[in-house]
Design a protein around this motif. Structure first.
Motif, PDB file in Angstrom:
ATOM      1  N   VAL A  52      -7.743  81.938  -1.318  1.00  0.00           N
ATOM      2  CA  VAL A  52      -8.909  82.098  -2.175  1.00  0.00           C
ATOM      3  C   VAL A  52      -9.722  83.310  -1.719  1.00  0.00           C
ATOM      4  N   GLY A  53     -10.258  84.050  -2.673  1.00  0.00           N
ATOM      5  CA  GLY A  53     -11.133  85.176  -2.362  1.00  0.00           C
ATOM      6  C   GLY A  53     -10.438  86.438  -1.929  1.00  0.00           C
ATOM      7  N   LYS A  54      -9.100  86.498  -1.986  1.00  0.00           N
ATOM      8  CA  LYS A  54      -8.348  87.688  -1.574  1.00  0.00           C
ATOM      9  C   LYS A  54      -7.621  88.272  -2.790  1.00  0.00           C
ATOM     10  N   PRO A  55      -7.795  89.580  -3.054  1.00  0.00           N
ATOM     11  CA  PRO A  55      -7.102  90.182  -4.206  1.00  0.00           C
ATOM     12  C   PRO A  55      -5.599  90.206  -3.995  1.00  0.00           C
ATOM     13  N   LEU A 106      -5.419  90.128  -9.522  1.00  0.00           N
ATOM     14  CA  LEU A 106      -6.540  89.214  -9.676  1.00  0.00           C
ATOM     15  C   LEU A 106      -7.027  88.784  -8.299  1.00  0.00           C
ATOM     16  N   THR A 107      -8.212  88.211  -8.278  1.00  0.00           N
ATOM     17  CA  THR A 107      -8.762  87.613  -7.066  1.00  0.00           C
ATOM     18  C   THR A 107      -9.070  86.152  -7.368  1.00  0.00           C
ATOM     19  N   PRO A 108      -8.318  85.194  -6.822  1.00  0.00           N
ATOM     20  CA  PRO A 108      -8.632  83.781  -7.049  1.00  0.00           C
ATOM     21  C   PRO A 108     -10.025  83.448  -6.512  1.00  0.00           C
ATOM     22  N   THR A 109     -10.782  82.708  -7.285  1.00  0.00           N
ATOM     23  CA  THR A 109     -12.177  82.433  -6.905  1.00  0.00           C
ATOM     24  C   THR A 109     -12.449  80.974  -6.575  1.00  0.00           C
ATOM     25  N   ARG A 110     -11.513  80.084  -6.829  1.00  0.00           N
ATOM     26  CA  ARG A 110     -11.722  78.683  -6.449  1.00  0.00           C
ATOM     27  C   ARG A 110     -10.390  78.035  -6.129  1.00  0.00           C
ATOM     28  N   THR A 111     -10.430  77.077  -5.229  1.00  0.00           N
ATOM     29  CA  THR A 111      -9.206  76.406  -4.805  1.00  0.00           C
ATOM     30  C   THR A 111      -8.745  75.397  -5.857  1.00  0.00           C
TER      31      THR A 111
END
Length: 277
Positions: free
Chosen positions: A175-178, A213-218
């Motif tokens: 999470v939070g890593k492009p 993309l950058t995931p923003t939530r688990t």
């Protein structure tokens, strides 16, 4: 009058359906809320035009209905009205296109610190490849695809030996890593699509396309193929699990490298041959 009333009801019903029905998208799980914003802008503009046109039709049906003693007039030219319509149309089209151009520029501009993940589509399953300890993906090509090397990794490329091979349709992301997704197919057109990520792209045989993309939530998010690819197309599904960094690193340690995968596949093939003999 009945036709005019029906047209007004169509507009009222359309607006009510838009506002009250549960058609809205699933909660977003990546940085691409910009795509949602551009779609909302498009819906507002096209919705306003739809309502204006249909209500104008209702007005004309009522205003210019047949009445005894009234004679129709033929007036094919109205330059003032034409200029107004042309100007308003141009503004509306620009308002829909301009935000999309800014979003598209962001969509194709990959951050320098993005991790690469190769997505491999084949009738009718997903597989993935990640860089190994050296941080570099080895080269790959369809000519190397076989039973021991289903992703077509170049066995002569030293950078590919430690690449991690993930089969089974499920992959993890921190999470939070492009992350930059390199998309490949060796048979027909596929399309990698995770609805919550708001990003999708065709996978074309002979080409490597990409999205980032950058995931923003688990959470666990379903992967779909959004391009018809044959009889089992609806069953070409998988999952992307977005997890915290610590869990992601633990998962990486459990994956086979290409060298281990090829050795394991060769051992299984040798065993099968021995059993047949």
């Amino acid at each position: 009058m009945l036709i005019a009333v029906v047209l007004v009801l169509i507009v009222a019903g359309s607006v009510a359906f838009h506002l009250l029905s549960p058609w809205w998208w699933t909660p977003i799980a990546s940085n691409w809320d910009y795509i949602d914003d551009t779609l909302v802008i498009t819906f507002w503009i096209t919705g306003a035009v739809f309502a204006a046109v249909v209500l104008f039709m209702a007005y004309c049906v009522w205003k210019f209905r047949h009445r005894p003693g009234h004679k129709a007039e033929f007036d094919p030219e109205n330059k003032r009205l034409e200029l107004w319509l042309t100007g308003v149309t141009a503004v509306g089209v620009a308002a829909m296109l301009v935000p999309g151009l800014f979003v598209w520029k962001q969509f194709v501009t990959v951050p320098d610190d993005a991790t690469e993940l190769e997505v491999f589509g084949q009738q009718w399953n997903w597989a993935y490849r990640l860089p190994g300890a050296d941080g570099v993906l080895g080269t790959a090509d369809a000519e190397w695809v076989n039973g021991e090397n289903p992703l077509g990794v170049n066995p002569h490329d030293r950078f590919g030996k430690d690449d991690l091979i993930i089969e089974g349709g499920e992959v993890y992301l921190p999470v939070g890593k492009p992350v930059k997704l390199l998309l490949r197919s060796i048979d027909v057109l596929h399309n990698f699509y995770v609805p919550e990520f708001r990003a999708k792209m065709d996978m074309v045989p002979g080409m490597v396309t990409y999205i980032w993309l950058t995931p923003t939530r688990t959470g666990a998010f379903e992967v779909l193929c959004a391009e018809y690819c044959g009889t089992a197309h609806p069953f070409m599904r998988g999952y992307v699990s977005v997890v915290e960094e610590e869990e992601y690193q633990e998962w990486l340690q459990e994956q086979l490298t290409f060298e281990e995968y090829a050795s394991d596949a060769q051992g299984k093939e040798t065993t099968r041959v021995a059993q047949r003999q």
